[in-house]
Design a protein around this motif. Structure first.
Motif, PDB file in Angstrom:
ATOM      1  N   GLY A 257      44.186  34.806  41.111  1.00  0.00           N
ATOM      2  CA  GLY A 257      43.221  35.792  40.639  1.00  0.00           C
ATOM      3  C   GLY A 257      41.843  35.626  41.248  1.00  0.00           C
ATOM      4  O   GLY A 257      40.822  35.797  40.573  1.00  0.00           O
ATOM      5  N   ASN A 258      41.783  35.315  42.535  1.00  0.00           N
ATOM      6  CA  ASN A 258      40.515  34.982  43.187  1.00  0.00           C
ATOM      7  C   ASN A 258      39.476  36.095  43.061  1.00  0.00           C
ATOM      8  O   ASN A 258      38.311  35.842  42.745  1.00  0.00           O
ATOM      9  CB  ASN A 258      40.769  34.664  44.658  1.00  0.00           C
ATOM     10  N   ASP A 259      39.870  37.343  43.313  1.00  0.00           N
ATOM     11  CA  ASP A 259      38.902  38.450  43.265  1.00  0.00           C
ATOM     12  C   ASP A 259      38.345  38.635  41.867  1.00  0.00           C
ATOM     13  O   ASP A 259      37.167  38.998  41.689  1.00  0.00           O
ATOM     14  CB  ASP A 259      39.558  39.749  43.747  1.00  0.00           C
ATOM     15  N   ILE A 260      39.177  38.393  40.849  1.00  0.00           N
ATOM     16  CA  ILE A 260      38.716  38.509  39.466  1.00  0.00           C
ATOM     17  C   ILE A 260      37.723  37.403  39.156  1.00  0.00           C
ATOM     18  O   ILE A 260      36.664  37.642  38.564  1.00  0.00           O
ATOM     19  CB  ILE A 260      39.914  38.468  38.493  1.00  0.00           C
ATOM     20  N   ARG A 261      38.039  36.190  39.579  1.00  0.00           N
ATOM     21  CA  ARG A 261      37.134  35.061  39.337  1.00  0.00           C
ATOM     22  C   ARG A 261      35.773  35.284  39.997  1.00  0.00           C
ATOM     23  O   ARG A 261      34.752  34.847  39.480  1.00  0.00           O
ATOM     24  CB  ARG A 261      37.750  33.759  39.849  1.00  0.00           C
ATOM     25  N   GLU A 262      35.771  35.946  41.141  1.00  0.00           N
ATOM     26  CA  GLU A 262      34.510  36.214  41.839  1.00  0.00           C
ATOM     27  C   GLU A 262      33.783  37.425  41.279  1.00  0.00           C
ATOM     28  O   GLU A 262      32.646  37.709  41.668  1.00  0.00           O
ATOM     29  CB  GLU A 262      34.776  36.420  43.334  1.00  0.00           C
ATOM     30  N   GLY A 263      34.426  38.152  40.345  1.00  0.00           N
ATOM     31  CA  GLY A 263      33.789  39.320  39.734  1.00  0.00           C
ATOM     32  C   GLY A 263      33.681  40.502  40.658  1.00  0.00           C
ATOM     33  O   GLY A 263      32.781  41.336  40.521  1.00  0.00           O
ATOM     34  N   LYS A 264      34.595  40.619  41.615  1.00  0.00           N
ATOM     35  CA  LYS A 264      34.496  41.677  42.611  1.00  0.00           C
ATOM     36  C   LYS A 264      34.836  43.035  42.007  1.00  0.00           C
ATOM     37  O   LYS A 264      35.773  43.168  41.219  1.00  0.00           O
ATOM     38  CB  LYS A 264      35.402  41.376  43.797  1.00  0.00           C
ATOM     39  N   ILE A 298      42.216  35.864  33.160  1.00  0.00           N
ATOM     40  CA  ILE A 298      42.741  36.506  34.368  1.00  0.00           C
ATOM     41  C   ILE A 298      43.932  37.382  34.004  1.00  0.00           C
ATOM     42  O   ILE A 298      44.043  38.532  34.457  1.00  0.00           O
ATOM     43  CB  ILE A 298      43.162  35.449  35.414  1.00  0.00           C
ATOM     44  N   GLU A 299      44.815  36.866  33.170  1.00  0.00           N
ATOM     45  CA  GLU A 299      45.974  37.634  32.729  1.00  0.00           C
ATOM     46  C   GLU A 299      45.543  38.899  31.999  1.00  0.00           C
ATOM     47  O   GLU A 299      46.162  39.960  32.138  1.00  0.00           O
ATOM     48  CB  GLU A 299      46.859  36.779  31.812  1.00  0.00           C
ATOM     49  N   ALA A 300      44.472  38.806  31.210  1.00  0.00           N
ATOM     50  CA  ALA A 300      43.986  39.972  30.469  1.00  0.00           C
ATOM     51  C   ALA A 300      43.536  41.079  31.424  1.00  0.00           C
ATOM     52  O   ALA A 300      43.814  42.261  31.192  1.00  0.00           O
ATOM     53  CB  ALA A 300      42.833  39.561  29.549  1.00  0.00           C
ATOM     54  N   VAL A 301      42.853  40.699  32.505  1.00  0.00           N
ATOM     55  CA  VAL A 301      42.420  41.698  33.486  1.00  0.00           C
ATOM     56  C   VAL A 301      43.622  42.309  34.190  1.00  0.00           C
ATOM     57  O   VAL A 301      43.684  43.531  34.397  1.00  0.00           O
ATOM     58  CB  VAL A 301      41.446  41.072  34.507  1.00  0.00           C
TER      59      VAL A 301
END
Length: 354
Positions: A257-264, A298-301
């Protein structure tokens, strides 16, 4: 298309090594950069420039931008060997942007290993990445293919125009993922992609047209082809990040979930924000805004993307863009075999699974 990439990658890497060798010495530095005023420290430049670049190149990468250049020269009826040094220009530029992007994004991994700033330090990584914006200009200075003065000037001006626009795209992307609110829409997102990713594609196509002496109209059409394909590639890359996370926890060289962690603010994020109810959007913004995320977040997103149909929406847009790229390509009279491969690339960038 993988066969084409596999065929050309070692050739491209060999050409890169001609301009930036794995082993740097004083004679190379003087020949490529000019005589020193006093004395170059070849050992320092080895560790600060060549070693970081080859560390990144040796990890992988498809070299598809360089291969597109090669295919375009073939499609124009020219021998790609004549212009091969120019094919490495977008590849060097691309890898330079990767190094700088990873520092700016605080990335942990790149191509399955620690990002270069974690290996060599931020100072060396940033300097090496920035140097790769300028190294291609030295290739133009050496003038392979014996271009006319007019063609060389056109290539310089094109590179300055497109490289400036890449920083517009990166600036938008950085600001958006540093904002909590999902305030931008699809047009702004597509413009960001057209600058950040599309301009590197446009460099590939425009450079191929310029060095082979094509008309302004041909240059415009192939630039449009490459830009649309590159935007499609970016959306496909974002989809791949999500789908790999959904399927197996993300094992294609990035964090889970890299893009989610970065808030992109990807197209999927934008579509979900426009589709979901206000409470869900607020939850999405909170998770993207957080400095760190749990796997449950991350799973929620990912669940939000699935529930809003945002993954499929993004895929439909990527497919539409790739079709538009093929339409632009069809406006140009090209050698059939190479044209077929160029068209196939527009499908590959969306349908790839790594």
């Amino acid at each position: 298309m993988r066969d084409v990439l596999d065929e050309w990658r070692p050739i491209i890497d060999e050409e890169i090594a001609r301009h930036l060798p794995r082993d740097v010495d004083a004679s190379y530095l003087a020949e490529f950069f000019g005589d020193p005023t006093y004395r170059y420290d070849a050992v320092a430049l080895q560790e600060a420039l060549s070693t970081p670049l080859w560390e990144l190149l040796d990890r992988g990468g498809k070299r598809w931008r360089a291969v597109i250049f090669v295919l375009l020269t073939q499609a124009f009826g020219e021998d790609p060997e004549t212009y091969l040094p120019y094919a490495v220009i977008p590849e060097i530029l691309h890898n330079g942007t990767i190094i700088v992007d990873d520092v700016e994004d605080g990335a942990t991994l790149r191509r399955g290993a620690p990002a270069l700033h974690h290996v060599f330090g931020e100072d060396i990584a940033l300097n090496a990445g920035n140097a790769m914006y300028f190294l291609p200009l030295k290739i133009l200075t050496h003038n392979p293919g014996n271009l006319s003065a007019e063609a060389r000037l056109a290539a310089y001006e094109m590179l300055m125009y497109e490289l400036n626009r890449t920083h517009l795209g990166q600036g938008m992307d950085i600001l958006w993922h540093n904002e909590k609110e999902i305030r931008v829409g699809e047009p702004e997102y597509l413009e960001m992609c057209a600058c950040k990713t599309g301009c590197l594609g446009r460099i590939v196509a425009r450079l191929a047209a310029i060095v082979t002496g094509q008309s302004a109209a041909v240059e415009r059409y192939v630039a449009r082809y490459a830009e649309l394909m590159s935007i499609s590639f970016q959306i496909g890359d974002d989809i791949l990040d999500v789908e790999t996370a959904l399927e197996d926890g993300g094992e294609f060289g990035k964090e889970f979930g890299n893009d989610i962690r970065e808030g992109k603010k990807t197209l999927m994020v934008i579509h979900a924000a426009e589709t979901a109810d206000p409470e869900t959007v607020a939850r999405l913004e909170e998770i993207l805004w957080a400095d760190e995320n749990t796997d449950d977040e991350i799973e929620a997103v990912l669940d939000i993307f699935v529930e809003t149909g945002s993954v499929e929406y993004a895929r439909e847009q990527a497919l539409a863009l790739s079709a538009a790229a093929r339409e632009a390509l069809s406006k140009v009279e090209l050698e059939p075999a190479a044209a077929e491969k160029l068209a196939a690339f527009t499908r590959f960038v969306v349908e790839r699974n790594v």
